[in-house]
Design an enzyme around this catalytic site. Structure first.
Site, PDB file in Angstrom:
ATOM      1  N   ARG A   1     -28.926  -4.657   2.998  1.00 48.48           N
ATOM      2  CA  ARG A   1     -28.433  -3.543   2.176  1.00 48.48           C
ATOM      3  C   ARG A   1     -29.269  -3.543   0.914  1.00 48.48           C
ATOM      4  O   ARG A   1     -29.172  -4.469   0.099  1.00 48.48           O
ATOM      5  CB  ARG A   1     -26.946  -3.730   1.861  1.00 48.48           C
ATOM      6  CG  ARG A   1     -26.435  -2.752   0.828  1.00 48.48           C
ATOM      7  CD  ARG A   1     -24.928  -2.716   0.720  1.00 48.48           C
ATOM      8  NE  ARG A   1     -24.339  -2.007   1.838  1.00 48.48           N
ATOM      9  CZ  ARG A   1     -23.077  -1.556   1.863  1.00 48.48           C
ATOM     10  NH1 ARG A   1     -22.290  -1.731   0.825  1.00 48.48           N
ATOM     11  NH2 ARG A   1     -22.618  -0.918   2.922  1.00 48.48           N
TER      12      ARG A   1
ATOM     13  N   HIS B   1     -27.330   5.385   6.211  1.00 47.09           N
ATOM     14  CA  HIS B   1     -26.287   4.391   6.506  1.00 47.09           C
ATOM     15  C   HIS B   1     -25.978   4.478   8.009  1.00 47.09           C
ATOM     16  O   HIS B   1     -24.897   4.903   8.413  1.00 47.09           O
ATOM     17  CB  HIS B   1     -25.041   4.693   5.666  1.00 47.09           C
ATOM     18  CG  HIS B   1     -24.081   3.549   5.575  1.00 47.09           C
ATOM     19  ND1 HIS B   1     -24.321   2.311   6.125  1.00 47.09           N
ATOM     20  CD2 HIS B   1     -22.855   3.455   4.991  1.00 47.09           C
ATOM     21  CE1 HIS B   1     -23.299   1.510   5.878  1.00 47.09           C
ATOM     22  NE2 HIS B   1     -22.394   2.183   5.194  1.00 47.09           N
TER      23      HIS B   1
ATOM     24  N   GLN C   1     -22.701   3.016   9.746  1.00 47.18           N
ATOM     25  CA  GLN C   1     -21.474   3.782   9.533  1.00 47.18           C
ATOM     26  C   GLN C   1     -21.344   4.902  10.552  1.00 47.18           C
ATOM     27  O   GLN C   1     -20.262   5.208  11.039  1.00 47.18           O
ATOM     28  CB  GLN C   1     -21.472   4.366   8.101  1.00 47.18           C
ATOM     29  CG  GLN C   1     -20.200   5.101   7.766  1.00 47.18           C
ATOM     30  CD  GLN C   1     -18.987   4.195   7.662  1.00 47.18           C
ATOM     31  OE1 GLN C   1     -19.032   3.193   6.957  1.00 47.18           O
ATOM     32  NE2 GLN C   1     -17.912   4.530   8.348  1.00 47.18           N
TER      33      GLN C   1
ATOM     34  N   ASP D   1     -17.844  11.890   1.078  1.00 44.90           N
ATOM     35  CA  ASP D   1     -18.202  10.568   0.540  1.00 44.90           C
ATOM     36  C   ASP D   1     -18.093  10.670  -0.979  1.00 44.90           C
ATOM     37  O   ASP D   1     -17.918  11.774  -1.526  1.00 44.90           O
ATOM     38  CB  ASP D   1     -19.643  10.224   0.986  1.00 44.90           C
ATOM     39  CG  ASP D   1     -20.075   8.803   0.618  1.00 44.90           C
ATOM     40  OD1 ASP D   1     -19.208   7.987   0.242  1.00 44.90           O
ATOM     41  OD2 ASP D   1     -21.292   8.521   0.692  1.00 44.90           O
TER      42      ASP D   1
ATOM     43  N   CYS E   1     -16.409   7.256   4.752  1.00 44.17           N
ATOM     44  CA  CYS E   1     -16.914   5.907   5.037  1.00 44.17           C
ATOM     45  C   CYS E   1     -16.191   4.842   4.213  1.00 44.17           C
ATOM     46  O   CYS E   1     -16.200   3.674   4.586  1.00 44.17           O
ATOM     47  CB  CYS E   1     -18.423   5.845   4.804  1.00 44.17           C
ATOM     48  SG  CYS E   1     -18.931   6.143   3.109  1.00 44.17           S
TER      49      CYS E   1
ATOM     50  N   ARG F   1     -16.230  -0.180  12.506  1.00 43.92           N
ATOM     51  CA  ARG F   1     -17.472  -0.804  12.045  1.00 43.92           C
ATOM     52  C   ARG F   1     -17.692  -2.119  12.795  1.00 43.92           C
ATOM     53  O   ARG F   1     -18.801  -2.434  13.207  1.00 43.92           O
ATOM     54  CB  ARG F   1     -17.419  -1.081  10.526  1.00 43.92           C
ATOM     55  CG  ARG F   1     -17.409   0.143   9.640  1.00 43.92           C
ATOM     56  CD  ARG F   1     -18.717   0.900   9.683  1.00 43.92           C
ATOM     57  NE  ARG F   1     -19.861   0.078   9.313  1.00 43.92           N
ATOM     58  CZ  ARG F   1     -20.247  -0.168   8.057  1.00 43.92           C
ATOM     59  NH1 ARG F   1     -19.609   0.384   7.049  1.00 43.92           N
ATOM     60  NH2 ARG F   1     -21.303  -0.933   7.797  1.00 43.92           N
TER      61      ARG F   1
HETATM   62  N1   CP Z   1     -18.538   2.003   4.230  1.00 44.21           N
HETATM   63  C1   CP Z   1     -19.156   0.904   3.785  1.00 44.21           C
HETATM   64  O1   CP Z   1     -20.311   0.641   4.099  1.00 44.21           O
HETATM   65  O2   CP Z   1     -18.376   0.105   3.014  1.00 44.21           O
HETATM   66  P1   CP Z   1     -18.837  -1.168   2.184  1.00 44.21           P
HETATM   67  O3   CP Z   1     -19.648  -0.684   1.015  1.00 44.21           O
HETATM   68  O4   CP Z   1     -17.536  -1.801   1.753  1.00 44.21           O
HETATM   69  O5   CP Z   1     -19.638  -2.072   3.068  1.00 44.21           O
HETATM   70  N1  NVA Z   2     -22.897   6.777  -0.487  1.00 43.81           N
HETATM   71  C1  NVA Z   2     -22.253   5.516  -0.748  1.00 43.81           C
HETATM   72  C2  NVA Z   2     -21.845   4.867   0.540  1.00 43.81           C
HETATM   73  C3  NVA Z   2     -21.154   3.532   0.370  1.00 43.81           C
HETATM   74  C4  NVA Z   2     -20.764   2.902   1.668  1.00 43.81           C
HETATM   75  C5  NVA Z   2     -23.184   4.623  -1.554  1.00 43.81           C
HETATM   76  O1  NVA Z   2     -24.381   4.602  -1.254  1.00 43.81           O
HETATM   77  O2  NVA Z   2     -22.724   3.959  -2.472  1.00 43.81           O
END
Ligand code: CP
Ligand code: NVA
Length: 303
Positions: free
Chosen positions: A105, A132, A135, A220, A260, A288
């Site tokens: 990440r 992502h 997701q 989101d 998400c 997930r």
């Molecule tokens: N939806 C998602 O990726 O959540 P987290 O940021 O908690 O991993």
């Molecule tokens: N769009 C959000 C998704 C988090 C799972 C972010 O990037 O923070």
């Protein structure tokens, strides 16, 4: 060196592979719910590099590896040499000699591409500024389990043209559905990603128009991780883009609502929608685990 299979964006899997993976995710979920022990990754190790916070992604990957008989190692740049400037490529080469796959990440998608190019093991995108994809595996599993194949259906994305929105565009391409996006001017998804989807994707500034007749409504947060300083400004820009009862009323009456998570109630979604009968967000979050186990099995047990 064999070229490993990576999963940095949804289009790294073909349409057929994606549908097979969704079917497999259902099977793996049923097995888990029946309490069956299934350990295809005994003694295998997944390294997880997190530049940003996470609840779902970390816990689902870690749990998935443990349930599969393996282990996961959590690495934050604060605690490893990446945070002190060790080259991404050097880290990729070193981890390739020790672990069996890496989940990342990162703020910059390009960092994952560089890592993957130097790695000899599969690399999985657990969120970047651009995409992502994990997701979307869970979202599509959830949709398929309620409504069957999404081919030819209409999905409405209300809000920021962000990493999640980009992954929905990729899903529209791979799974052949219509995507109507409503977002404020200046917050549209990247034109080159939209372009790839051709006529499957439409963009407007009208949430009710985008939701009209849709079988799935998705949103989101208005400010993603790393955009905290813009949060105030974004609250104003997105004020008319809340998914609420009026937006859901424009959609198909059987429409599902997804997010998400984490969510901000009464900002991007009203409490009565996210906590209401059309919302499947908790199942979406649980999936997930199952969808990513199907992914790990696919990437780590086949050549
Ligand atoms: N939806 C998602 O990726 O959540 P987290 O940021 O908690 O991993
Ligand atoms: N769009 C959000 C998704 C988090 C799972 C972010 O990037 O923070």
């Amino acid at each position: 060196m064999d070229t490993p299979r990576h999963f940095l964006q949804l289009t790294d899997l073909s349409s057929d592979e994606l549908r097979t993976l969704i079917t497999r995710a259902h099977e793996i979920k049923d097995m888990q719910h029946r309490g069956e022990i299934y350990e295809p990754l005994r003694n295998r190790v997944l390294a997880m590099i997190f530049e940003k916070s996470s609840t779902r992604t970390r816990v689902s990957f870690e749990t998935g590896m443990i349930q599969f008989g393996g282990q996961a190692i959590f690495l934050s740049p604060r605690d490893c040499q990446l945070g002190r400037g060790e080259a991404i490529e050097d880290t990729a080469r070193v981890l390739s000699g020790m672990v069996d796959a890496v989940m990342m990440r990162t703020f910059h998608h390009e960092d994952q591409q560089r890592f993957a190019a130097a790695a000899s093991i599969p690399v999985i995108n657990g969120l970047s500024d651009l995409y992502h994809p994990c997701q979307l595996l869970a979202d599509m599993q959830t949709y398929f389990s309620h409504r069957g194949d999404i081919r030819g259906q209409t999905v409405s994305w209300i809000g920021d043209g962000n990493n999640m929105c980009h992954s929905y565009i990729n899903a529209a391409i791979q799974l052949d559905f219509h995507l109507r996006i409503a977002c404020p001017k200046g917050y549209e998804p990247a034109p080159e990603i939209v372009h790839r989807a051709g006529s499957r994707v439409e963009i407007s500034q009208d949430p009710c128009l985008a939701a009209e007749g849709a079988q799935l409504v998705v949103t989101d947060v208005w400010a993603s991780m790393g955009q905290e300083e813009e949060a105030r400004h974004r609250e104003q820009a997105f004020a008319d883009y809340q998914v609420n009862k009026a937006v859901m009323a424009a959609a198909d009456k059987e429409a599902l609502f997804m997010h998400c998570l984490p969510a901000h109630r009464n900002e991007e979604v009203s409490a009565d929608v996210i906590d209401g009968p059309q919302s499947v967000v908790w199942e979406e979050a649980e999936n997930r685990l199952h969808a990513q186990k199907a992914l790990l099995e696919m990437l780590m047990t086949t050549g």
